[in-house]
Design a protein around this motif. Structure first.
Motif, PDB file in Angstrom:
ATOM      1  N   GLN A  31       0.828  -1.214   0.000  1.00 23.73           N
ATOM      2  CA  GLN A  31       0.000   0.000   0.000  1.00 23.73           C
ATOM      3  C   GLN A  31       0.858   1.259   0.000  1.00 23.73           C
ATOM      4  O   GLN A  31       0.568   2.225  -0.712  1.00 23.73           O
ATOM      5  CB  GLN A  31      -0.926   0.011   1.214  1.00 23.73           C
ATOM      6  N   TYR A  34       2.298   1.648  -3.429  1.00 22.06           N
ATOM      7  CA  TYR A  34       1.251   2.094  -4.352  1.00 22.06           C
ATOM      8  C   TYR A  34       1.003   3.592  -4.203  1.00 22.06           C
ATOM      9  O   TYR A  34       0.767   4.295  -5.184  1.00 22.06           O
ATOM     10  CB  TYR A  34      -0.043   1.309  -4.125  1.00 22.06           C
ATOM     11  N   SER A  35       1.078   4.105  -2.977  1.00 21.23           N
ATOM     12  CA  SER A  35       0.837   5.534  -2.753  1.00 21.23           C
ATOM     13  C   SER A  35       1.877   6.396  -3.461  1.00 21.23           C
ATOM     14  O   SER A  35       1.615   7.550  -3.771  1.00 21.23           O
ATOM     15  CB  SER A  35       0.801   5.855  -1.258  1.00 21.23           C
ATOM     16  N   ASN A  39       0.268   2.593  -9.338  1.00 24.12           N
ATOM     17  CA  ASN A  39       0.164   1.560 -10.356  1.00 24.12           C
ATOM     18  C   ASN A  39       0.352   0.221  -9.648  1.00 24.12           C
ATOM     19  O   ASN A  39       1.411  -0.019  -9.057  1.00 24.12           O
ATOM     20  CB  ASN A  39       1.239   1.775 -11.427  1.00 24.12           C
ATOM     21  N   THR A  40      -0.655  -0.629  -9.708  1.00 20.23           N
ATOM     22  CA  THR A  40      -0.635  -1.880  -8.950  1.00 20.23           C
ATOM     23  C   THR A  40       0.524  -2.789  -9.340  1.00 20.23           C
ATOM     24  O   THR A  40       1.249  -3.283  -8.477  1.00 20.23           O
ATOM     25  CB  THR A  40      -1.971  -2.625  -9.115  1.00 20.23           C
ATOM     26  N   ALA A  43       3.774  -1.274  -8.225  1.00 23.12           N
ATOM     27  CA  ALA A  43       3.867  -1.337  -6.764  1.00 23.12           C
ATOM     28  C   ALA A  43       4.256  -2.740  -6.306  1.00 23.12           C
ATOM     29  O   ALA A  43       5.065  -2.904  -5.389  1.00 23.12           O
ATOM     30  CB  ALA A  43       2.545  -0.911  -6.127  1.00 23.12           C
ATOM     31  N   GLU A  44       3.696  -3.756  -6.955  1.00 23.03           N
ATOM     32  CA  GLU A  44       4.049  -5.139  -6.617  1.00 23.03           C
ATOM     33  C   GLU A  44       5.519  -5.411  -6.915  1.00 23.03           C
ATOM     34  O   GLU A  44       6.215  -6.044  -6.120  1.00 23.03           O
ATOM     35  CB  GLU A  44       3.146  -6.113  -7.375  1.00 23.03           C
ATOM     36  N   VAL A  98      -8.588   1.421  -7.164  1.00 20.53           N
ATOM     37  CA  VAL A  98      -8.201   0.742  -5.940  1.00 20.53           C
ATOM     38  C   VAL A  98      -9.378  -0.128  -5.534  1.00 20.53           C
ATOM     39  O   VAL A  98     -10.512   0.327  -5.496  1.00 20.53           O
ATOM     40  CB  VAL A  98      -7.888   1.774  -4.827  1.00 20.53           C
TER      41      VAL A  98
END
Length: 178
Positions: A31, A34-35, A39-40, A43-44, A98
């Motif tokens: 999280q 991601y902030s 972009n998911t 971020a992963e 989200v």
């Protein structure tokens, strides 16, 4: 998580500690990441890189701060480095939705209204410049104190307070609040 110094631990102990860190903080770091990047998939990827750094640095962890603070510092620095990188500056990122969660006791109308308000707030926060988004996220979403944010970001307490105040004003303007 119990505060410990990882120096002198055996490899199997470090592996167990690392598994616990991933279990306790994996979702929170995702999280946080991601902030920064909004972009998911990215971020992963960054979260995975952060945990690789964590694993390699764990034997040097001395326990002068909490594991959470230490991990957050690694994550924040990694995200900032990414945002300064050539790749980020040359690649256009797009907003993604989200995922929403609706509790069973909410009425449908309340859930729809809350969902829409949450989407608008999240979108507004993610549209803030990083220097304002960072303290807002850490303070309101991660519930860190001004002092903790200052320590994690390397900026002064008063600067953190000012950025939170300015970000709040920007959010009110963008959301049409008074």
């Amino acid at each position: 998580m119990n505060e410990i110094a990882a120096e002198g631990l055996q490899t199997s102990d470090i592996d167990i500690l690392f598994d616990q860190i991933m279990t306790d903080y994996g979702h929170d770091i995702l999280q946080l990441t991601y902030s920064y990047v909004v972009n998911t998939a990215l971020a992963e990827d960054l979260t995975q890189e952060i945990f690789v750094k964590c694993y390699h640095s764990l034997p040097k962890f001395e326990g002068r701060s909490s594991v959470k603070t230490w991990l957050w510092r690694i994550a924040i620095n990694h995200c900032k480095d990414y945002l300064k990188s050539w790749h980020h500056r040359k690649v256009l990122l797009t907003y993604e939705k989200v995922p929403e969660a609706v509790s069973s006791y909410d009425t449908v109308e309340r859930a729809v209204i809350r969902s829409e308000e949450d989407k608008n707030l999240i979108k507004a926060v993610l549209e803030l410049p990083v220097k304002y988004r960072e303290p807002i996220y850490l303070h309101y979403f991660e519930e860190l104190s001004i002092k903790e944010i200052a320590m994690l970001t390397g900026i002064k307490n008063n600067t953190v307070k000012t950025r939170i105040r300015r970000a709040t004003a920007m959010l009110k303007d963008s959301l049409g609040g008074s």
